[in-house]
Design an enzyme around this catalytic site. Structure first.
Site, PDB file in Angstrom:
ATOM      1  N   ARG A 259      -5.951 133.435  45.097  1.00 10.10           N
ATOM      2  CA  ARG A 259      -6.161 133.826  43.434  1.00 10.10           C
ATOM      3  C   ARG A 259      -7.163 134.934  43.239  1.00 10.10           C
ATOM      4  O   ARG A 259      -8.097 134.731  42.646  1.00 10.10           O
ATOM      5  CB  ARG A 259      -6.451 132.515  42.676  1.00 10.10           C
ATOM      6  CG  ARG A 259      -5.381 131.485  41.863  1.00 10.10           C
ATOM      7  CD  ARG A 259      -4.215 131.390  42.473  1.00 10.10           C
ATOM      8  NE  ARG A 259      -3.280 131.265  41.408  1.00 10.10           N
ATOM      9  CZ  ARG A 259      -3.049 130.193  40.432  1.00 10.10           C
ATOM     10  NH1 ARG A 259      -3.725 129.089  40.661  1.00 10.10           N
ATOM     11  NH2 ARG A 259      -2.008 130.011  39.589  1.00 10.10           N
TER      12      ARG A 259
ATOM     13  N   GLN B 273      -2.721 139.186  42.164  1.00  9.02           N
ATOM     14  CA  GLN B 273      -2.036 138.601  40.986  1.00  9.02           C
ATOM     15  C   GLN B 273      -0.411 139.062  41.212  1.00  9.02           C
ATOM     16  O   GLN B 273       0.225 138.349  40.349  1.00  9.02           O
ATOM     17  CB  GLN B 273      -2.919 139.659  39.666  1.00  9.02           C
ATOM     18  CG  GLN B 273      -3.827 138.765  39.268  1.00  9.02           C
ATOM     19  CD  GLN B 273      -4.515 139.306  38.165  1.00  9.02           C
ATOM     20  OE1 GLN B 273      -4.080 140.450  37.411  1.00  9.02           O
ATOM     21  NE2 GLN B 273      -5.839 138.741  37.540  1.00  9.02           N
TER      22      GLN B 273
ATOM     23  N   ASP C 261       1.449 136.452  42.644  1.00  5.94           N
ATOM     24  CA  ASP C 261       1.117 135.038  42.264  1.00  5.94           C
ATOM     25  C   ASP C 261       2.100 134.545  41.693  1.00  5.94           C
ATOM     26  O   ASP C 261       2.190 134.412  40.328  1.00  5.94           O
ATOM     27  CB  ASP C 261      -0.200 135.320  41.537  1.00  5.94           C
ATOM     28  CG  ASP C 261      -0.642 133.836  41.168  1.00  5.94           C
ATOM     29  OD1 ASP C 261      -0.217 132.765  41.547  1.00  5.94           O
ATOM     30  OD2 ASP C 261      -1.856 133.593  40.548  1.00  5.94           O
TER      31      ASP C 261
ATOM     32  N   SER D  27       1.419 131.632  39.172  1.00  2.74           N
ATOM     33  CA  SER D  27       1.117 131.984  37.741  1.00  2.74           C
ATOM     34  C   SER D  27       2.241 132.217  37.136  1.00  2.74           C
ATOM     35  O   SER D  27       2.412 132.096  35.827  1.00  2.74           O
ATOM     36  CB  SER D  27       0.025 132.780  37.823  1.00  2.74           C
ATOM     37  OG  SER D  27      -1.225 132.654  37.965  1.00  2.74           O
TER      38      SER D  27
ATOM     39  N   TYR E  43     -10.707 126.170  40.258  1.00  4.83           N
ATOM     40  CA  TYR E  43      -9.870 125.446  40.128  1.00  4.83           C
ATOM     41  C   TYR E  43     -10.565 123.876  39.715  1.00  4.83           C
ATOM     42  O   TYR E  43     -11.855 123.910  39.826  1.00  4.83           O
ATOM     43  CB  TYR E  43      -9.158 124.758  41.290  1.00  4.83           C
ATOM     44  CG  TYR E  43      -8.213 125.764  41.741  1.00  4.83           C
ATOM     45  CD1 TYR E  43      -6.671 125.807  41.101  1.00  4.83           C
ATOM     46  CD2 TYR E  43      -8.154 126.727  42.732  1.00  4.83           C
ATOM     47  CE1 TYR E  43      -5.793 126.690  41.400  1.00  4.83           C
ATOM     48  CE2 TYR E  43      -7.318 127.619  42.938  1.00  4.83           C
ATOM     49  CZ  TYR E  43      -6.159 127.524  42.278  1.00  4.83           C
ATOM     50  OH  TYR E  43      -4.999 128.393  42.723  1.00  4.83           O
TER      51      TYR E  43
HETATM   52  P1  NAD Z   1      -3.599 124.126  37.758  1.00  5.91           P
HETATM   53  O1  NAD Z   1      -2.169 124.028  37.618  1.00  5.91           O
HETATM   54  O2  NAD Z   1      -4.072 123.546  39.216  1.00  5.91           O
HETATM   55  O3  NAD Z   1      -4.336 123.206  36.749  1.00  5.91           O
HETATM   56  C1  NAD Z   1      -3.913 123.158  35.281  1.00  5.91           C
HETATM   57  C2  NAD Z   1      -5.272 122.855  34.614  1.00  5.91           C
HETATM   58  O4  NAD Z   1      -5.336 121.569  34.675  1.00  5.91           O
HETATM   59  C3  NAD Z   1      -6.418 123.529  35.057  1.00  5.91           C
HETATM   60  O5  NAD Z   1      -7.028 124.418  34.188  1.00  5.91           O
HETATM   61  C4  NAD Z   1      -7.400 122.485  35.342  1.00  5.91           C
HETATM   62  O6  NAD Z   1      -8.779 122.810  35.080  1.00  5.91           O
HETATM   63  C5  NAD Z   1      -6.813 121.209  34.533  1.00  5.91           C
HETATM   64  N1  NAD Z   1      -7.229 120.126  34.865  1.00  5.91           N
HETATM   65  C6  NAD Z   1      -7.207 119.449  36.073  1.00  5.91           C
HETATM   66  N2  NAD Z   1      -7.729 118.179  36.183  1.00  5.91           N
HETATM   67  C7  NAD Z   1      -7.820 117.766  34.702  1.00  5.91           C
HETATM   68  C8  NAD Z   1      -8.255 116.680  33.617  1.00  5.91           C
HETATM   69  N3  NAD Z   1      -8.705 115.517  34.549  1.00  5.91           N
HETATM   70  N4  NAD Z   1      -8.230 116.951  32.382  1.00  5.91           N
HETATM   71  C9  NAD Z   1      -7.811 118.008  31.903  1.00  5.91           C
HETATM   72  N5  NAD Z   1      -7.579 119.094  32.393  1.00  5.91           N
HETATM   73  C10 NAD Z   1      -7.513 119.108  33.896  1.00  5.91           C
HETATM   74  O7  NAD Z   1      -4.237 125.481  37.555  1.00  5.91           O
HETATM   75  P2  NAD Z   1      -4.042 126.889  37.300  1.00  5.91           P
HETATM   76  O8  NAD Z   1      -3.242 126.871  35.917  1.00  5.91           O
HETATM   77  O9  NAD Z   1      -3.295 127.320  38.515  1.00  5.91           O
HETATM   78  O10 NAD Z   1      -5.174 127.771  37.183  1.00  5.91           O
HETATM   79  C11 NAD Z   1      -6.536 127.366  37.821  1.00  5.91           C
HETATM   80  C12 NAD Z   1      -7.609 128.209  37.510  1.00  5.91           C
HETATM   81  O11 NAD Z   1      -7.400 129.465  38.339  1.00  5.91           O
HETATM   82  C13 NAD Z   1      -7.967 128.804  36.212  1.00  5.91           C
HETATM   83  O12 NAD Z   1      -9.082 128.979  36.092  1.00  5.91           O
HETATM   84  C14 NAD Z   1      -7.048 129.899  36.005  1.00  5.91           C
HETATM   85  O13 NAD Z   1      -7.592 130.869  35.035  1.00  5.91           O
HETATM   86  C15 NAD Z   1      -7.393 130.617  37.218  1.00  5.91           C
HETATM   87  N6  NAD Z   1      -6.361 131.595  37.963  1.00  5.91           N
HETATM   88  C16 NAD Z   1      -7.112 132.766  38.296  1.00  5.91           C
HETATM   89  C17 NAD Z   1      -6.086 133.871  38.868  1.00  5.91           C
HETATM   90  C18 NAD Z   1      -6.551 135.041  39.328  1.00  5.91           C
HETATM   91  O14 NAD Z   1      -7.665 135.428  39.440  1.00  5.91           O
HETATM   92  N7  NAD Z   1      -5.611 135.784  39.952  1.00  5.91           N
HETATM   93  C19 NAD Z   1      -4.704 133.772  38.815  1.00  5.91           C
HETATM   94  C20 NAD Z   1      -4.156 132.331  38.159  1.00  5.91           C
HETATM   95  C21 NAD Z   1      -5.277 131.251  38.093  1.00  5.91           C
END
Ligand code: NAD
Length: 351
Positions: free
Chosen positions: A98, A103, A106, A109, A205
């Protein structure tokens, strides 16, 4: 569909030869004629350097030297262990780092974006209410309230979509960093004042929270859940079952006509009443255990996925469009699950 005609024509122009299975794109809105016009051969593939898929399904007989797709390596490692002895190189989008540079590759995403958007539409269609406030000759209708649980990529897109439709939106996440993103989209962050409110790991995460803390999250969310017309559940922890956030008793206490759309249904659901792949009614509340959200917005989900695929193929393309799967590019190396007859991803070797 893993490749759309627009991207096929770019790959053909770059010197690649493409075979597309007849009828493969039809349900996503891409006919065989469009693929042929883009320069692909529409035929059953007869062997290839790289097979591009969305999901391998149950068929692990890959007719090529390498496979790229959403292979579910961490949810179902046994399949990767069965695939490895065939000698095929397997790259999984789930293992792409990530990072900013990754990106474009990804797919988690891009597909989460499609899922978050579509989840709100499913909830809106099932709740029997307008999402925006409407002032008409027949009176004023209050806006619907939408609660989004989990504010990662899917959750943030769900918030943005519900806001565009005029709903009053609130959201919750265990990562403290999510609060600012939620508020920047015009939604209210549900603050529970718990230790778990900052359950982020070093990679950004969420990590699993302790059982007693999780119960406090469940209890703390009850007022917000029962006050909502639509709850969109997107909370996830990579490679783990979805965290439980809503108990059945809470669903029973929701207003009749409310809806829970459980985007996390594929990994067990955030809601206790969720049945993956089914729509069930609990009291007067509809619980949608949807597992095919991306397919419900298949055209644009495919366009985004396709660009992720093309960006990955560019990383393994050398001189004259020849593939160089042994590249030391960190994105490709990190995404490699199987290679030379073995499972090589460190996370699967630990298990
Ligand atoms: P994910 O699909 O793994 O999880 C979805 C969301 O569920 C996350 O925000 C997580 O914090 C939340 N979650 C987990 N347990 C929980 C609970 N018990 N109660 C409430 N919420 C809970 O996550 P994702 O969408 O793949 O993204 C994870 C992180 O990665 C985020 O910070 C996102 O911004 C970041 N991200 C960064 C990049 C990048 O830099 N290229 C790309 C994609 C995502």
């Amino acid at each position: 569909m893993a490749l759309v005609p627009e991207v096929v024509s770019k790959l053909v122009a770059a010197g690649h030869r493409l075979q597309i299975e007849p009828g493969a794109g039809l349900r996503a809105g891409f006919g065989d004629d469009a693929y042929a016009a883009a320069g692909a051969e529409v035929r059953r593939p007869d062997g290839a350097d790289v097979i591009v898929v969305i999901d391998l399904g149950e068929d692990l007989d890959v007719p090529g030297s390498a496979v790229l797709g959403l292979l579910r390596p961490f949810d179902d490692p046994g399949r990767m262990r069965k695939l490895a002895p065939s000698g095929v190189t397997a790259w999984a989008f789930e293992a792409v780092p990530r990072t900013s540079r990754a990106q474009m590759v990804d797919a988690l995403s891009s597909q989460a974006t499609a899922a978050g958007y579509q989840a709100v539409l499913e909830g809106a269609a099932a709740c029997g209410k307008f999402l925006p406030m409407l002032t008409t000759a027949a009176g004023t209708i209050k806006p619907a309230s939408v609660l989004v649980l989990g504010a990662g990529v899917a959750g943030l897109q769900a918030i943005a979509t519900a806001r565009r439709l005029g709903a009053v939106v609130s959201a919750f996440d265990v990562r403290a960093a999510a609060a600012e993103q939620v508020e920047s989209l015009g939604a209210r962050f549900v603050s529970l004042d718990l230790e778990a409110q900052d359950a982020a790991d070093s990679g950004g995460y969420a990590r699993e929270v302790a059982v007693d803390e999780q119960q406090r999250v469940i209890d703390g969310l009850v007022p917000a859940v029962t006050a909502s017309d639509v709850v969109v559940c997107t909370a996830a922890i990579p490679g783990r079952p979805a965290p439980r956030l809503i108990e059945r008793a809470t669903v029973e206490a929701m207003r009749p006509g409310s809806v829970v759309v459980d985007v996390a249904a594929t990994t067990g659901g955030n809601c206790e009443a969720t049945e993956p792949g089914k729509v069930v009614t609990v009291g007067g509340t509809t619980v949608i255990g949807v597992t095919d959200l991306m397919s419900r917005v298949a055209g644009d989900a495919s366009r985004m996925y396709s660009r992720n695929v093309a960006s990955f193929l560019a990383l393994i393309s050398g001189e004259g469009a020849a593939f160089e799967p042994d590249t030391d590019d960190d994105i490709v190396v990190t995404a490699t699950i199987c290679r030379s007859g073995a499972v090589v991803h460190p996370r699967l070797q630990e298990q």
